[in-house]
Every structure is written in structure tokens, then in C-alpha cells.
Design an enzyme around this catalytic site. Sequence first.
Site, PDB file in Angstrom:
ATOM      1  N   HIS A  25      13.130 -69.269 -10.439  1.00 31.78           N
ATOM      2  CA  HIS A  25      12.079 -69.899  -9.808  1.00 31.78           C
ATOM      3  C   HIS A  25      12.554 -70.793  -8.629  1.00 31.78           C
ATOM      4  CE1 HIS A  25       7.942 -72.025  -9.895  1.00 31.78           C
ATOM      5  NE2 HIS A  25       8.847 -72.903  -9.616  1.00 31.78           N
ATOM      6  N   GLU A  26      13.447 -71.430  -8.740  1.00 33.84           N
ATOM      7  CA  GLU A  26      13.893 -72.318  -7.452  1.00 33.84           C
ATOM      8  C   GLU A  26      14.457 -71.521  -6.510  1.00 33.84           C
ATOM      9  OE1 GLU A  26      12.841 -75.183  -7.497  1.00 33.84           O
ATOM     10  OE2 GLU A  26      11.890 -75.503  -9.553  1.00 33.84           O
TER      11      GLU A  26
END
Length: 369
Positions: A25-26
Amino acid sequence: MPESPSILLTVAAFLLLLGPLIVLHELGHYLMGRVFGVRALTFSVGIGKELWHRIDKRGTRWRIAAIPLGGFVLFAGDADATSKPDPAMQNASPEELKGTFPGAPLWQRTLIVLAGPMANLLVAVAIIAAFVAVIGVPSNPPIVTGLPENSPARSAGIVQGDRIVAVDGQVTESFKDVASTVMIYPNQTVRLTVERDGRAFDVPVKLGERVVTDRFGNESRFGLLGIEGGQLEMRDVSPIQAVGYGFTESVAIMKTMAIGLKQIIVGERSVKEMGGPVKIAKYSGEMMSLGWLAFIEFAALISINLAFINLLPIPTLDGGHLAFYAAEAVRRRPLGARSQEWAFRGGMALVLTVAVFVTFNDLISLFAK
């Protein structure tokens, strides 16, 4: 008696599940930021006390923190880990804004924020596509072959041989489509579009409820239509078709999550069905105990869940930032610093309140068994 995995397996499975999904996600945010030349000051896996860090040649601080329940990318120009704009940037010169997040055009900031949830969605698409590429997709047509006694469908006038072409306007191409659509409406009325003798018509059906208890003692409530279909058949698909199916299925799951959230808000479902980190950890251990395939399938579901939650229009979440950018696009200028500050405070309070509630809810359900 329910079979419960060991605490060690549960913790290991939980970390193995959330760790990679948070990183991906990051990474979505980070890589999209790099595409547009926005400097990343910090890339954190986890929150809270720092356990380890390394600074790369670009000056980004890569860190692992003690609490594995989130992460963040701190871009140049961000005030904190929630990506709230630094007030000092309001009066910055064009040269000072260069390479910062606030200095990026609106469309670039939108794509950077959107890249995180999209990374989670793509993970789920890839997992589902890999599964169906191997085993195929269900292709048995939604034709009624049987109706048990006391069937809600029978009571509504459905007969053997009817083809269910839609549920509440949503087209159903297979028996699985019918099942997955009605399952989220226990004890509610749905509108079936039925084809009989070449004629299509609508039939309202008051669904029943089916409560399923798995081997671990977890209970789930599903809408019950009460029909039987033909023998399940699996159809082989090409890699491109598998990806398309994975995307369609992932979006359908997100729609189901949205409906479930709405049902909880309006009181059609109990808040006890909400789950947080404790419940995810419990399910992680249980799925791992069933084998890698079950665990990977569960990872796809959680990845979709992360994408869905982050897209909610709540300040501090990605969806909150996207809502700000939508307002900025309409107003032709950003919201004022004071408005954003109060919005972020309210969003943080809401997120923390929900987090405490679902954790408390998880603990009650865990010890009640």
C-alpha cells in the site's frame, strides 16, 4: 469443539498478512510520488516507536515501527504522518515548493494518494486471477432446478426451470452470481428478474436467513433464497480473461462491503459483525491452519478491505484527502488551513473511536466463546 490455532501461529500469520499488504500500500504512494518527482522523507512500516531504520541515497528514511497496524509515507511538505499540509508551505516560493507534495499539481497529488488503495486492489486482482487461471470460473447458468420445502423463492412464485437474469437490477450470469448477490440481504426483500418461457418479469422475494458456523465456531449470516441449481461446472479462461474476472470480482466484493457498512449504519445488521485487528489476527491464524491456499485467498479479501477502508471519505484516510482534492477542483483553490485542521482532528477522533470500538467488540466476541 472449535479447533483453534496456537497463539504463535496466529501472531505469525497476522504479521505475515498485514506486513506485506501495508508495505505494498505504502509503496503505491511512494512509487507514484517518485514518478512525479516528489521527495519522500520517511517510509514507515508500522507506527509508534521506531525499531530499525536506514537512510538511502535519496535521503528517505526507511523505518520499521513497533505497532504493525499501519504505515505511512511522509513526503516533503507534509506536516505529519497523516499527510496534512505543512502550514509553512502556504507562503513558500515556487522554488521552495519544487519536489514537495503541496507543490505538485492537483492531478498528481490525486494519483499519489489513489495509488495506495489501488496497489491493494491490484494485489487482490492478481491473487484471484491466479486462482481462476488454474481452476477456471464457475459457468453453470442461473436456472432453477429445484425448490426445497419452505423455500422463500417457492413462496414468491418461482418455479423449476426459471432463469434468474438479475437481482435488484444486477445482472446474474451464473448461479454463483445469484448466490453472492442475495447472501448480503438476510431477511430482506429483493427483486428478482426472472425469465420464463421467453418472457421476463420481476418477482419480489422476502429472503430467509441462513446461519453458518465454521469449524472454528465463527458464525456468519447469509440471505437465503432457497433454490437449487445445476451441477457446478468450471470453464477455463485465458490469462487476460482471468485478470478481467479478478478485477470484476474485486470490485463486486468492495460493493458488498459498502452495502454491509450501510446495513450496519442503518441498523439492518448488528455492530457485532464489525471486526478489527483482533478479529483479523484470529482469522489469519485460522486460515493459515487450513493451508497456504486458504491463507492467500484470505489475504486477497483483506487487501480489498484495506483498499475499501482507505477510500472512505474520512480525513486522515486516503479517501479524505481525495475528498479535499475534489473540493479543491470545484473551488479552484484548496480549503483553508483552519478548515483542514478541524477536519483532520475530527477524522482522527473518528478513526480512533472506531478503532477502540472494534477492538473492544473483538475482545468481547473472542472471550464470549
